[in-house]
Write an enzyme that holds these catalytic residues in place. Structure first.
Site, PDB file in Angstrom:
ATOM      1  N   CYS A   1      86.586  82.614  30.766  1.00  0.00           N
ATOM      2  CA  CYS A   1      85.316  83.322  30.894  1.00  0.00           C
ATOM      3  C   CYS A   1      84.922  83.744  29.495  1.00  0.00           C
ATOM      4  O   CYS A   1      85.537  84.636  28.907  1.00  0.00           O
ATOM      5  CB  CYS A   1      85.478  84.541  31.808  1.00  0.00           C
ATOM      6  SG  CYS A   1      83.961  85.531  31.945  1.00  0.00           S
TER       7      CYS A   1
ATOM      8  N   GLU B   1      79.380  79.648  32.822  1.00  0.00           N
ATOM      9  CA  GLU B   1      80.343  78.571  32.607  1.00  0.00           C
ATOM     10  C   GLU B   1      79.572  77.299  32.316  1.00  0.00           C
ATOM     11  O   GLU B   1      78.391  77.177  32.659  1.00  0.00           O
ATOM     12  CB  GLU B   1      81.263  78.415  33.825  1.00  0.00           C
ATOM     13  CG  GLU B   1      82.541  77.672  33.549  1.00  0.00           C
ATOM     14  CD  GLU B   1      83.297  78.214  32.351  1.00  0.00           C
ATOM     15  OE1 GLU B   1      83.115  77.638  31.239  1.00  0.00           O
ATOM     16  OE2 GLU B   1      84.028  79.206  32.485  1.00  0.00           O
TER      17      GLU B   1
END
Length: 256
Positions: free
Chosen positions: A2, A111
């Protein structure tokens, strides 16, 4: 991993969600990046009998954990994430996993899915919107001059079938019903909360294709979350091998 996330909720909403004291005012943040200040919640000191104060405290930390034993942070990779499967054994995270577990409030994370030589950015958020909490670790680092800085990392786990179509890792999501157990480092060891490190169930998130504006840290407005009309990738069938891990951008491996 992340590498970027967003917190677009009011201070009152965040304080109520985390069950902390009232928070100072802060604006919505749409493109939170490594080394920037991030909000964390941790267990507070034991309460006096009859006290009605929240038993959690909020603090700002630098996103990028520096272990307390580190002598030269410039020689250390930028530890923005910690693999939940090994955090309890890794020297960089072991003490924090035992003594300083935390929560990071967020309304989504970003993402990138590789498509040939290009990458498609996605905003991944709770289906229907709202707040969630990432499992996290906090460490206070004291430099040789005695100055202290609170630092933190987001715990990650294997992606569920839905997110695996985009990336093979995802943040650990701790549900509100499990906040107290996760934050209880006085009576619960890492093995007692290991079950909370599993991937969140498919369907919890929705993935929204967005433009490459999010790639630049300088772009911090809500426009970076505007959909661009690309259908989300189909979930991977159960048992299908997940894609190879994406290498971290070079600028995320530097402390300064």
């Amino acid at each position: 991993m992340c590498g970027r996330f967003t917190l677009a909720a009011t201070p009152d909403e965040v304080a109520a969600f985390l069950a902390t004291l009232e928070l100072d005012a802060f604006p919505p943040r749409y493109n939170i990046a490594p080394t920037q200040p991030i909000l964390m919640a941790m267990a507070g000191p034991p309460r006096e009998p009859g006290s009605n104060l929240p038993d959690r405290v909020a603090l700002l930390v630098r996103w990028g954990l520096i272990p307390s034993w580190c002598k030269d942070p410039k020689a250390l990779p930028l530890l923005i994430n910690a693999r939940s499967e090994t955090a309890a054994e890794k020297n960089a995270f072991r003490a924090a996993m035992r003594h300083r577990r935390a929560l990071i409030p967020a309304t989504g994370f970003y993402e990138w899915k590789r498509e040939g030589k290009s990458k498609q950015a996605y905003l991944i958020r709770p289906k229907g919107g709202g707040l969630m909490a990432f499992g996290a670790l906090m460490e206070t680092y004291a430099d040789p001059g005695g100055a202290e800085i609170d630092t933190g990392a987001i715990l990650t786990t294997a992606a569920n079938d839905q997110i695996a179509a985009i990336h093979d890792r995802m943040p650990v999501v701790v549900r509100p019903a499990d906040f107290a157990r996760w934050l209880d480092c006085r009576t619960r060891e890492p093995r007692d909360v290991a079950d909370l490190l599993a991937p969140v169930e498919p369907g919890f998130f929705e993935a929204i294709a967005i433009s490459d504006k999010v790639n630049k840290v300088a772009n911090t407005g809500p426009d970076i979350q505007e959909p661009i009309g690309v259908a989300p990738p189909a979930p991977q069938p159960a048992g299908k091998p997940k894609a190879a891990a994406r290498a971290a951008p070079a600028d995320q491996l530097k402390l300064f």
